[in-house]
Design a protein around this motif. Structure first.
Motif, PDB file in Angstrom:
ATOM      1  N   UNK A  63      80.501 -21.173  23.781  1.00  0.00           N
ATOM      2  CA  UNK A  63      80.268 -21.028  22.334  1.00  0.00           C
ATOM      3  C   UNK A  63      81.000 -22.117  21.569  1.00  0.00           C
ATOM      4  N   UNK A  64      82.226 -22.440  22.007  1.00  0.00           N
ATOM      5  CA  UNK A  64      83.007 -23.485  21.361  1.00  0.00           C
ATOM      6  C   UNK A  64      82.271 -24.821  21.408  1.00  0.00           C
ATOM      7  N   UNK A  65      81.766 -25.186  22.583  1.00  0.00           N
ATOM      8  CA  UNK A  65      81.061 -26.460  22.751  1.00  0.00           C
ATOM      9  C   UNK A  65      79.797 -26.482  21.893  1.00  0.00           C
ATOM     10  N   UNK A  66      79.036 -25.407  21.925  1.00  0.00           N
ATOM     11  CA  UNK A  66      77.803 -25.321  21.150  1.00  0.00           C
ATOM     12  C   UNK A  66      78.081 -25.433  19.644  1.00  0.00           C
ATOM     13  N   UNK A  67      79.091 -24.717  19.186  1.00  0.00           N
ATOM     14  CA  UNK A  67      79.408 -24.717  17.752  1.00  0.00           C
ATOM     15  C   UNK A  67      79.983 -26.051  17.291  1.00  0.00           C
ATOM     16  N   UNK A  68      80.816 -26.677  18.114  1.00  0.00           N
ATOM     17  CA  UNK A  68      81.349 -27.984  17.717  1.00  0.00           C
ATOM     18  C   UNK A  68      80.258 -29.046  17.698  1.00  0.00           C
ATOM     19  N   UNK A  69      79.293 -28.946  18.622  1.00  0.00           N
ATOM     20  CA  UNK A  69      78.144 -29.862  18.592  1.00  0.00           C
ATOM     21  C   UNK A  69      77.354 -29.681  17.295  1.00  0.00           C
ATOM     22  N   UNK A  70      77.139 -28.441  16.922  1.00  0.00           N
ATOM     23  CA  UNK A  70      76.408 -28.163  15.682  1.00  0.00           C
ATOM     24  C   UNK A  70      77.183 -28.681  14.472  1.00  0.00           C
ATOM     25  N   UNK A  71      78.495 -28.502  14.478  1.00  0.00           N
ATOM     26  CA  UNK A  71      79.327 -28.998  13.378  1.00  0.00           C
ATOM     27  C   UNK A  71      79.240 -30.517  13.274  1.00  0.00           C
TER      28      UNK A  71
END
Length: 77
Positions: A63-71
């Protein structure tokens, strides 16, 4: 909400319409669109940062990787 305004388009609109009222309306529309995009981007960033903090607290790496990519995508715009 994807309006891409350019200075040249604004000048064409002003040139076609000698009315300053129409030019002012177009300029107001441009400013409103820019304002709304700014507000949306800031709210999206705030939401993503909250979710990133939650993912870190929960040690949820995916989730961290996915959310930071989106950010990062939001900040590129």
């Amino acid at each position: 909400m994807e309006n891409n305004y350019s200075y040249a388009e604004f000048l064409k609109a002003v040139g076609k319409n000698s009315s300053s009222l129409q030019a002012e309306k177009l300029l107001n529309d441009i400013y409103m669109d820019l304002f709304l995009k700014h507000i949306h981007r800031e709210q999206t960033k705030k939401r993503l940062l909250t979710l990133i903090d939650l993912a870190l607290d929960e040690k949820n790496e995916s989730a961290f990787v996915e959310l930071t990519d989106e950010l990062m995508r939001v900040e590129e715009k």
